[in-house]
Design a protein around this motif. Structure first.
Motif, PDB file in Angstrom:
ATOM      1  N   THR A  84       8.939  28.852 -23.952  1.00 48.64           N
ATOM      2  CA  THR A  84       7.778  29.494 -23.328  1.00 48.64           C
ATOM      3  C   THR A  84       7.945  29.650 -21.828  1.00 48.64           C
ATOM      4  O   THR A  84       7.269  30.477 -21.210  1.00 48.64           O
ATOM      5  N   SER A  85       8.809  28.860 -21.230  1.00 43.42           N
ATOM      6  CA  SER A  85       9.023  28.975 -19.779  1.00 43.42           C
ATOM      7  C   SER A  85       9.987  30.096 -19.428  1.00 43.42           C
ATOM      8  O   SER A  85      10.245  30.346 -18.252  1.00 43.42           O
ATOM      9  N   ARG A  86      10.541  30.745 -20.465  1.00 48.56           N
ATOM     10  CA  ARG A  86      11.452  31.877 -20.289  1.00 48.56           C
ATOM     11  C   ARG A  86      12.621  31.515 -19.371  1.00 48.56           C
ATOM     12  O   ARG A  86      12.910  32.197 -18.387  1.00 48.56           O
ATOM     13  N   ASP A  87      13.299  30.417 -19.701  1.00 46.55           N
ATOM     14  CA  ASP A  87      14.495  30.045 -18.955  1.00 46.55           C
ATOM     15  C   ASP A  87      15.594  31.084 -19.185  1.00 46.55           C
ATOM     16  O   ASP A  87      15.716  31.672 -20.267  1.00 46.55           O
ATOM     17  N   ASN A  88      16.405  31.310 -18.150  1.00 47.24           N
ATOM     18  CA  ASN A  88      17.547  32.217 -18.254  1.00 47.24           C
ATOM     19  C   ASN A  88      18.719  31.519 -18.913  1.00 47.24           C
ATOM     20  O   ASN A  88      18.986  30.343 -18.649  1.00 47.24           O
ATOM     21  N   ILE A  89      19.467  32.246 -19.761  1.00 46.82           N
ATOM     22  CA  ILE A  89      20.602  31.715 -20.497  1.00 46.82           C
ATOM     23  C   ILE A  89      21.855  32.469 -20.030  1.00 46.82           C
ATOM     24  O   ILE A  89      21.879  33.697 -19.954  1.00 46.82           O
ATOM     25  N   TYR A  90      22.939  31.715 -19.735  1.00 48.38           N
ATOM     26  CA  TYR A  90      24.209  32.311 -19.297  1.00 48.38           C
ATOM     27  C   TYR A  90      25.332  31.680 -20.116  1.00 48.38           C
ATOM     28  O   TYR A  90      25.196  30.548 -20.597  1.00 48.38           O
ATOM     29  N   TYR A  91      26.465  32.449 -20.211  1.00 49.39           N
ATOM     30  CA  TYR A  91      27.618  31.892 -20.913  1.00 49.39           C
ATOM     31  C   TYR A  91      28.882  32.500 -20.339  1.00 49.39           C
ATOM     32  O   TYR A  91      28.868  33.551 -19.673  1.00 49.39           O
ATOM     33  N   GLY A 124      24.897  22.296 -12.411  1.00 49.82           N
ATOM     34  CA  GLY A 124      25.538  23.221 -11.479  1.00 49.82           C
ATOM     35  C   GLY A 124      24.517  24.187 -10.904  1.00 49.82           C
ATOM     36  O   GLY A 124      23.303  24.056 -11.165  1.00 49.82           O
ATOM     37  N   GLU A 125      25.004  25.181 -10.155  1.00 52.33           N
ATOM     38  CA  GLU A 125      24.129  26.202  -9.566  1.00 52.33           C
ATOM     39  C   GLU A 125      24.666  27.590  -9.886  1.00 52.33           C
ATOM     40  O   GLU A 125      25.883  27.840  -9.842  1.00 52.33           O
ATOM     41  N   TYR A 126      23.739  28.482 -10.198  1.00 59.06           N
ATOM     42  CA  TYR A 126      24.097  29.881 -10.474  1.00 59.06           C
ATOM     43  C   TYR A 126      23.034  30.779  -9.850  1.00 59.06           C
ATOM     44  O   TYR A 126      21.851  30.687 -10.209  1.00 59.06           O
ATOM     45  N   ARG A 127      23.498  31.596  -8.850  1.00 60.87           N
ATOM     46  CA  ARG A 127      22.606  32.506  -8.126  1.00 60.87           C
ATOM     47  C   ARG A 127      21.403  31.763  -7.518  1.00 60.87           C
ATOM     48  O   ARG A 127      20.253  32.179  -7.636  1.00 60.87           O
ATOM     49  N   GLY A 128      21.676  30.613  -6.907  1.00 65.25           N
ATOM     50  CA  GLY A 128      20.638  29.852  -6.224  1.00 65.25           C
ATOM     51  C   GLY A 128      19.729  29.060  -7.131  1.00 65.25           C
ATOM     52  O   GLY A 128      18.753  28.455  -6.656  1.00 65.25           O
ATOM     53  N   GLN A 129      20.012  29.032  -8.409  1.00 66.13           N
ATOM     54  CA  GLN A 129      19.195  28.282  -9.354  1.00 66.13           C
ATOM     55  C   GLN A 129      19.984  27.097  -9.913  1.00 66.13           C
ATOM     56  O   GLN A 129      21.190  27.207 -10.168  1.00 66.13           O
ATOM     57  N   ARG A 130      19.277  26.004 -10.114  1.00 64.87           N
ATOM     58  CA  ARG A 130      19.905  24.823 -10.709  1.00 64.87           C
ATOM     59  C   ARG A 130      19.944  25.027 -12.209  1.00 64.87           C
ATOM     60  O   ARG A 130      18.943  25.415 -12.829  1.00 64.87           O
ATOM     61  N   VAL A 131      21.123  24.781 -12.791  1.00 67.18           N
ATOM     62  CA  VAL A 131      21.287  25.000 -14.230  1.00 67.18           C
ATOM     63  C   VAL A 131      21.938  23.775 -14.858  1.00 67.18           C
ATOM     64  O   VAL A 131      22.581  22.961 -14.187  1.00 67.18           O
ATOM     65  N   ARG A 132      21.722  23.682 -16.177  1.00 67.56           N
ATOM     66  CA  ARG A 132      22.366  22.641 -16.978  1.00 67.56           C
ATOM     67  C   ARG A 132      23.405  23.335 -17.837  1.00 67.56           C
ATOM     68  O   ARG A 132      23.094  24.317 -18.535  1.00 67.56           O
ATOM     69  N   ILE A 133      24.653  22.823 -17.803  1.00 67.23           N
ATOM     70  CA  ILE A 133      25.770  23.491 -18.456  1.00 67.23           C
ATOM     71  C   ILE A 133      26.313  22.603 -19.558  1.00 67.23           C
ATOM     72  O   ILE A 133      26.547  21.398 -19.344  1.00 67.23           O
TER      73      ILE A 133
END
Length: 470
Positions: A84-91, A124-133
Motif C-alpha cells: 500500500t505504500s507503493r514502494d519502488n522495486i528495482y533489479y 544501499g542507495e539508489y537515486r537518493g533513496q535508501r533501499v534494501r537489496i
C-alpha cells in the motif's frame, strides 16, 4: 526575613508510590528500547523473506543458451513486493562485474561476498533513496564467474509498519504505568490491612497489657517486624515487672526503719527520762543510718540496672589505683568496726583493664563494705590486686563467717539475706548491685572460700586491653 517551609511526612502509600515511579519509568524505557529492537527485527525479517523470495524466483529462470545468459522475468516475481505504500522495486543481473540486464545505477554486487547457499541482504542507495537489496548467486554451466541477481525495494512500507507498531507499544506502556499507578495504593492498603488490624488491637489494649501480638494473619514479609515488636514488648514487660518488684521490695524494706523512727519520735514526745530518751535517740540514729544506706543502695541499683552496656564507653583504667582509693575510703569504717583492712598488690604490672572508673569504684565499694560489715571484731579484710598474663583480678577476702556454698547463688538476689544475718543491719542489696555492675563492665565474678576454708573470697576478673583486642 527567611520563611521556613514545613513539609508533612509522606504516608507509606506515598513513599511506595514515589519510590516506584522512578523504577517504573526506567523499566518502561528499557522495555521500550527492547520493544523497538524487536519490532525492527520482526519487520525486517518479514519483509526480507518476501524480498529474498523475489530474488530467488528471478534467479531460478537463469539459463545459458548459445553461450549467452538469458532469463525469463515473470511478472509475479516482482509483483509479490507490491504494498500500500507503493514502494519502488528495482533489479539487475551481473556476471562477475559485467551488467547483463536491469537498472545500471543500482549498487553492483561484490562477487567475492556471495555464495550459492544463501541469500545476501544489505542496505544501499539508489537515486537518493535508501533501499534494501537482496542478492541471489548462481553458478551456471559454461560461465566463468558467478551470476548474481539483485532485487531492491524502497523502505516506506517498513518505516510505516515500524512506526505504527512503536506507537502501539508506547500507548500500551503508558496504559500499564497508569494502571500500576492506580493499583499500587489499592495494593498497599490491602497489604497493610493485617497491620491495621494489629494497630486496632493495640489501641484496644490496656496500658499494662504486654502480651505478644498474634502472628496468624501477619504476612510473611512483615513477620520479622512483628517478632521484633514482640521482643520489645517482652523486654518492656520485664522492665515494668522489675520496677513493680523493685518498688514492692523497697517499700517493704523501708517500712521497718520508718516505723522505728515514728515509734521513737512518739516516745520522745511522752517519755522524759534521760535513759529512755538516750535509747530512743540511739535507735533513731541507727534507723536513720539504715534508711540512708538503703536509699543509697536503691539509687545505686536503679542507676546500675538503667545503664546500657552498649551505650557505655569503656576506657583503660588503673585497677590498682581504684582499689587503693576504695580501701582508703573504707579504712575509717573498718577501724570503727574493729576490723583490719589491708591492701596487697601482686603479679605483673601494669594493672590496667577496660572498664569505667565510677562503676568499678561502686563495685569494689560494695564488696569492701560487705566484708567489713559482716566480719567479726578483730577480723581481717584483704583487698588484693593480682596481675596475671591476660587479666587483672581483684580479690576481697575476709575471715568472717563466710557464705555456705549452697547459698552462694542466692545471695545475688535482691533483698536476700542469710538467716544468721537477719538481726544485723543491712538490706541484702550489696551483692545484687555487684552482679549488675559486673554484667555492665563485662567482667566475671566468683565466690570462693577464704584461706583454710574460713570466710569469703570474692574474685572479680577483668581482661587486659591487649587480651580483649585479641
Amino acid at each position: 526575613m527567611a520563611v521556613v517551609g514545613i513539609t508533612a511526612p509522606l504516608s507509606l502509600t506515598g513513599r511506595l508510590f514515589r519510590g516506584l515511579v522512578g523504577p517504573m519509568i526506567g523499566l518502561a524505557l528499557v522495555l521500550g528500547a527492547g520493544g523497538a529492537w524487536a519490532i525492527h527485527s520482526i519487520v525486517e525479517a518479514v519483509n526480507d523473506r518476501l524480498l529474498g523470495a523475489s530474488a530467488r524466483a528471478v534467479a531460478e529462470t537463469l539459463e545459458v543458451q548459445d553461450g549467452a545468459i538469458t532469463l525469463d522475468l515473470p511478472p509475479w516475481a516482482l509483483g509479490m513486493l507490491e504494498n500500500t505504500s507503493r514502494d519502488n522495486i528495482y533489479y539487475n543481473v551481473y556476471e562477475g562485474n559485467r551488467l547483463i540486464t536491469g537498472y545500471p545505477h543500482l549498487p553492483p554486487p561484490d562477487p567475492k561476498e556471495f555464495n550459492t547457499r544463501e541469500t545476501h541482504f544489505r542496505y544501499g542507495e539508489y537515486r537518493g533513496q535508501r533501499v534494501r537489496i537482496a542478492a541471489e548467486a548462481r553458478r551456471l554451466p559454461r560461465t566463468e564467474h558467478l551470476v548474481v541477481v539483485q532485487v531492491a525495494e524502497t523502505l516506506e512500507a517498513r518505516w510505516a509498519l515500524s512506526t505504527r507498531m512503536l506507537l502501539q507499544l508506547v500507548i500500551l506502556e503508558v496504559a500499564l504505568i497508569a494502571l500500576a499507578s492506580f493499583l499500587i495504593p489499592i495494593g498497599v492498603r490491602w497489604g497493610m490491612a493485617p497491620l491495621t488490624h494489629l494497630r486496632r488491637g493495640m489501641d484496644a489494649r490496656s496500658a499494662s497489657d504486654f502480651t505478644p501480638l498474634p502472628l496468624e494473619d501477619v504476612p510473611r514479609e512483615l513477620r520479622d517486624l512483628v517478632n521484633a515488636f514482640n521482643d520489645l514488648l517482652a523486654r518492656l514487660d520485664s522492665a515494668v515487672e522489675g520496677m513493680r518488684r523493685f518498688t514492692a521490695d523497697a517499700s517493704h524494706q523501708m517500712r521497718t526503719p520508718l516505723s522505728i523512727l515514728r515509734t521513737h519520735i512518739g516516745v520522745l514526745k511522752t517519755q522524759m527520762q534521760e535513759r529512755a530518751r538516750s535509747e530512743s535517740i540511739a535507735d533513731i540514729e541507727a534507723a536513720t543510718d539504715r534508711l540512708q544506706r538503703l536509699l543509697i543502695q536503691l539509687l545505686t541499683l536503679a542507676r546500675a540496672e538503667g545503664a546500657e552496656p552498649s551505650g557505655l564507653t569503656l576506657t583503660d583504667i588503673d585497677v590498682e589505683a581504684t582499689a587503693r582509693s576504695v580501701a582508703e575510703e573504707y579504712a575509717p569504717q573498718a577501724l570503727r568496726a574493729g576490723v583490719e583492712l589491708h591492701l596487697a598488690v601482686e603479679g605483673r604490672e601494669p594493672f590496667v583493664a577496660k572498664g569505667d572508673k565510677v562503676l568499678l569504684t561502686e563495685l569494689l565499694s560494695n564488696l569492701v563494705d560487705n566484708a567489713v560489715r559482716y566480719n567479726g571484731h578483730n577480723g581481717n579484710v584483704i583487698v588484693r590486686v593480682v596481675g596475671e598474663e591476660n587479666r587483672v583480678v581483684v580479690e576481697v577476702e575476709d575471715d568472717g563467717p563466710g557464705i555456705p556454698e549452697d547459698e552462694r547463688d542466692k545471695v545475688f538476689t535482691r533483698f536476700y539475706r542469710l538467716n544468721r544475718d537477719q538481726s544485723r543491719p543491712g538490706s541484702g542489696l550489696g551483692l545484687s548491685i555487684v552482679q549488675v555492675l559486673t554484667q555492665i563492665l563485662d567482667t566475671r565474678i566468683e565466690l570462693l572460700s577464704g584461706q583454710n576454708n574460713q570466710g569469703l573470697r570474692v574474685r572479680v576478673i577483668f581482661q587486659r586491653p591487649d587480651a580483649a583486642a585479641a
